[in-house]
Design a protein around this motif. Sequence first.
Motif, PDB file in Angstrom:
ATOM      1  N   LEU A  73     -27.903 -12.529   9.799  1.00  0.00           N
ATOM      2  CA  LEU A  73     -27.708 -13.432  10.930  1.00  0.00           C
ATOM      3  C   LEU A  73     -28.785 -13.280  11.993  1.00  0.00           C
ATOM      4  O   LEU A  73     -28.920 -14.137  12.871  1.00  0.00           O
ATOM      5  N   LEU A  74     -29.548 -12.202  11.929  1.00  0.00           N
ATOM      6  CA  LEU A  74     -30.533 -11.921  12.982  1.00  0.00           C
ATOM      7  C   LEU A  74     -31.731 -12.841  12.883  1.00  0.00           C
ATOM      8  O   LEU A  74     -32.228 -13.138  11.795  1.00  0.00           O
ATOM      9  N   THR A  75     -32.216 -13.260  14.034  1.00  0.00           N
ATOM     10  CA  THR A  75     -33.365 -14.153  14.079  1.00  0.00           C
ATOM     11  C   THR A  75     -34.667 -13.360  14.032  1.00  0.00           C
ATOM     12  O   THR A  75     -34.691 -12.154  14.310  1.00  0.00           O
ATOM     13  N   HIS A  76     -35.743 -14.018  13.673  1.00  0.00           N
ATOM     14  CA  HIS A  76     -37.063 -13.379  13.620  1.00  0.00           C
ATOM     15  C   HIS A  76     -37.477 -12.871  14.997  1.00  0.00           C
ATOM     16  O   HIS A  76     -37.285 -13.539  16.003  1.00  0.00           O
ATOM     17  N   ASP A  77     -38.025 -11.666  15.040  1.00  0.00           N
ATOM     18  CA  ASP A  77     -38.604 -11.065  16.239  1.00  0.00           C
ATOM     19  C   ASP A  77     -37.545 -10.566  17.226  1.00  0.00           C
ATOM     20  O   ASP A  77     -37.846 -10.326  18.399  1.00  0.00           O
ATOM     21  N   VAL A  78     -36.314 -10.385  16.776  1.00  0.00           N
ATOM     22  CA  VAL A  78     -35.241  -9.925  17.653  1.00  0.00           C
ATOM     23  C   VAL A  78     -35.440  -8.447  18.002  1.00  0.00           C
ATOM     24  O   VAL A  78     -35.944  -7.657  17.203  1.00  0.00           O
ATOM     25  N   ILE A  79     -35.035  -8.083  19.215  1.00  0.00           N
ATOM     26  CA  ILE A  79     -35.060  -6.702  19.687  1.00  0.00           C
ATOM     27  C   ILE A  79     -33.645  -6.143  19.615  1.00  0.00           C
ATOM     28  O   ILE A  79     -32.708  -6.726  20.176  1.00  0.00           O
ATOM     29  N   LEU A  80     -33.471  -4.997  18.946  1.00  0.00           N
ATOM     30  CA  LEU A  80     -32.169  -4.346  18.861  1.00  0.00           C
ATOM     31  C   LEU A  80     -32.196  -3.043  19.645  1.00  0.00           C
ATOM     32  O   LEU A  80     -33.132  -2.249  19.516  1.00  0.00           O
ATOM     33  N   ALA A  81     -31.162  -2.804  20.444  1.00  0.00           N
ATOM     34  CA  ALA A  81     -31.065  -1.563  21.216  1.00  0.00           C
ATOM     35  C   ALA A  81     -29.611  -1.137  21.301  1.00  0.00           C
ATOM     36  O   ALA A  81     -28.699  -1.975  21.265  1.00  0.00           O
ATOM     37  N   ASN A  82     -29.392   0.161  21.447  1.00  0.00           N
ATOM     38  CA  ASN A  82     -28.048   0.712  21.533  1.00  0.00           C
ATOM     39  C   ASN A  82     -27.816   1.324  22.903  1.00  0.00           C
ATOM     40  O   ASN A  82     -28.615   2.122  23.381  1.00  0.00           O
ATOM     41  N   ALA A  83     -26.688   0.950  23.534  1.00  0.00           N
ATOM     42  CA  ALA A  83     -26.310   1.529  24.817  1.00  0.00           C
ATOM     43  C   ALA A  83     -24.960   2.229  24.743  1.00  0.00           C
ATOM     44  O   ALA A  83     -24.423   2.659  25.763  1.00  0.00           O
ATOM     45  N   GLY A  84     -24.394   2.335  23.523  1.00  0.00           N
ATOM     46  CA  GLY A  84     -23.115   3.018  23.356  1.00  0.00           C
ATOM     47  C   GLY A  84     -23.304   4.484  23.044  1.00  0.00           C
ATOM     48  O   GLY A  84     -24.418   5.006  23.022  1.00  0.00           O
ATOM     49  N   HIS A  85     -22.217   5.169  22.775  1.00  0.00           N
ATOM     50  CA  HIS A  85     -22.300   6.627  22.596  1.00  0.00           C
ATOM     51  C   HIS A  85     -23.014   7.014  21.308  1.00  0.00           C
ATOM     52  O   HIS A  85     -23.871   7.887  21.293  1.00  0.00           O
ATOM     53  N   HIS A  86     -22.626   6.382  20.200  1.00  0.00           N
ATOM     54  CA  HIS A  86     -23.095   6.827  18.888  1.00  0.00           C
ATOM     55  C   HIS A  86     -24.461   6.250  18.537  1.00  0.00           C
ATOM     56  O   HIS A  86     -24.720   5.068  18.745  1.00  0.00           O
ATOM     57  N   ASP A  87     -25.318   7.099  17.938  1.00  0.00           N
ATOM     58  CA  ASP A  87     -26.571   6.597  17.379  1.00  0.00           C
ATOM     59  C   ASP A  87     -26.311   5.678  16.190  1.00  0.00           C
ATOM     60  O   ASP A  87     -27.224   4.987  15.725  1.00  0.00           O
ATOM     61  N   LEU A  88     -25.077   5.667  15.689  1.00  0.00           N
ATOM     62  CA  LEU A  88     -24.719   4.865  14.522  1.00  0.00           C
ATOM     63  C   LEU A  88     -24.187   3.477  14.887  1.00  0.00           C
ATOM     64  O   LEU A  88     -23.687   2.767  14.031  1.00  0.00           O
ATOM     65  N   GLU A  89     -24.261   3.092  16.150  1.00  0.00           N
ATOM     66  CA  GLU A  89     -23.777   1.750  16.512  1.00  0.00           C
ATOM     67  C   GLU A  89     -24.603   0.677  15.800  1.00  0.00           C
ATOM     68  O   GLU A  89     -24.080  -0.358  15.411  1.00  0.00           O
ATOM     69  N   ILE A  90     -25.896   0.922  15.677  1.00  0.00           N
ATOM     70  CA  ILE A  90     -26.747   0.094  14.824  1.00  0.00           C
ATOM     71  C   ILE A  90     -26.935   0.861  13.522  1.00  0.00           C
ATOM     72  O   ILE A  90     -27.387   2.007  13.539  1.00  0.00           O
ATOM     73  N   ASP A  91     -26.579   0.261  12.412  1.00  0.00           N
ATOM     74  CA  ASP A  91     -26.682   0.967  11.127  1.00  0.00           C
ATOM     75  C   ASP A  91     -28.144   0.960  10.675  1.00  0.00           C
ATOM     76  O   ASP A  91     -28.558   0.153   9.836  1.00  0.00           O
TER      77      ASP A  91
END
Length: 419
Positions: free
Chosen positions: A285-303
């Motif tokens: 579902l992600l679009t080209h050139d998207v930036i992903l970042a995590n602000a939650g507790h776990h480093d695993l929020e983004i797989d």
Amino acid sequence: MSNDTNGPNHQALVDIGRAKIAWAKNHSPVLGSFVFKHLNDGTLRNKRIAVVVHLEAKTAYLATLLANAGANVVAAGSNPATTDGAVVAALRDAGIHVVSDAGSDLATWERELHRAADFEPDYVIDDGAELTARIGKYRPDVFQSLKGVSEQTTTGTARLYALEHAGKLPFPALTANNARCKHMFDNRYGTGQTTLQAVLRLSGRRLAGSKIAVIGYGYVGRGIAEYAAKLHARVMVIEVDPVRALEAHMDGHHVGTAHDVLPHAEFVITATGGIRALARQDFSLLTHDVILANAGHHDLEIDVDALSNAADTISHPSPDTTTYTLGTRDVHVLCNGALVNIAGGSGHPVEIMDLSFAVQGIGAHYLINTPLDPGVHVLPKVLDDAIARSKLESLGVTLAQPRPEQVDRHDGLIDEIEL
């Protein structure tokens, strides 16, 4: 990593760490006055306290206050990507036992937490219940003898409640996170400000007019969404809780599912406090050139592992950015999915952590001096109010007291009710 304590390079590192801690001290009026006064009543003397929070200057100042009050302190990082080597050097130089080093990976960090458990603390100031859980698993003898835990985060609070409901919490635990002086300011204003600062610094991208997806609308998510909207981003929220989703809608944000939101998002920030908020099934579902970042507790929020396995190629346009190419689309992950505002920034503002660590400091004092039954407890309102009042005083703000005629006397109605 090196624990070498010889030579001018080490001394330079110590000096940098001392300067960072001094900066935190100079901008923490509540810790330096109200909390200092309470901690130095003699009741912390010889108490063994483990401080397991992101190991940077503000945490170091809290650890220093506890040690100066007579506690035997061990410090460890609650995340392997957020430990500051200069701060570690300064703490060790001051005689505080530190089991963590900068540059740890997950395996090294796990061993560091085991060493903190071997310290056999009486009390734990924890973040995510990371040390508490490991003491329970690997040192059940220490777990049974724990006298109290004060927990910093929403994630850790959920873990403590789970232990309580399972009948596996043999000691009193204070959810510092549920104190108003913590979550109303730290989670919302602290994370909101510093997450966007880090994302924009690391990506060099424009936020105004961009579409940003925030996954999760607790206090952290709403803070990020609020700051992004005020910087003229077009905010979209993904939330599974109906009340929080309705709140996001009432706050003026577009609310939808991952299928509705992700194909349009130029930035995606996870803020759930759980794991795999952005998982394999979402990558298409992600679009080209998207930036992903995590602000939650776990480093695993983004797989990130699943993303790595799905990628055709992987590149590193900068030290804090990894690009995963999925067919014709590039997906950019900041800080390898670690907490972006600390791993890629300097963490929360000092003035915000002055409040959060005031709650933790006063919370530790409360646990030590108050007989409490096993289970999860919240800091009493009178102490929460006292922290806020101390902060207001440092800002030159005084409050009026209600006049007698403003106090609801119930017109005798309550007194007339008989049960």
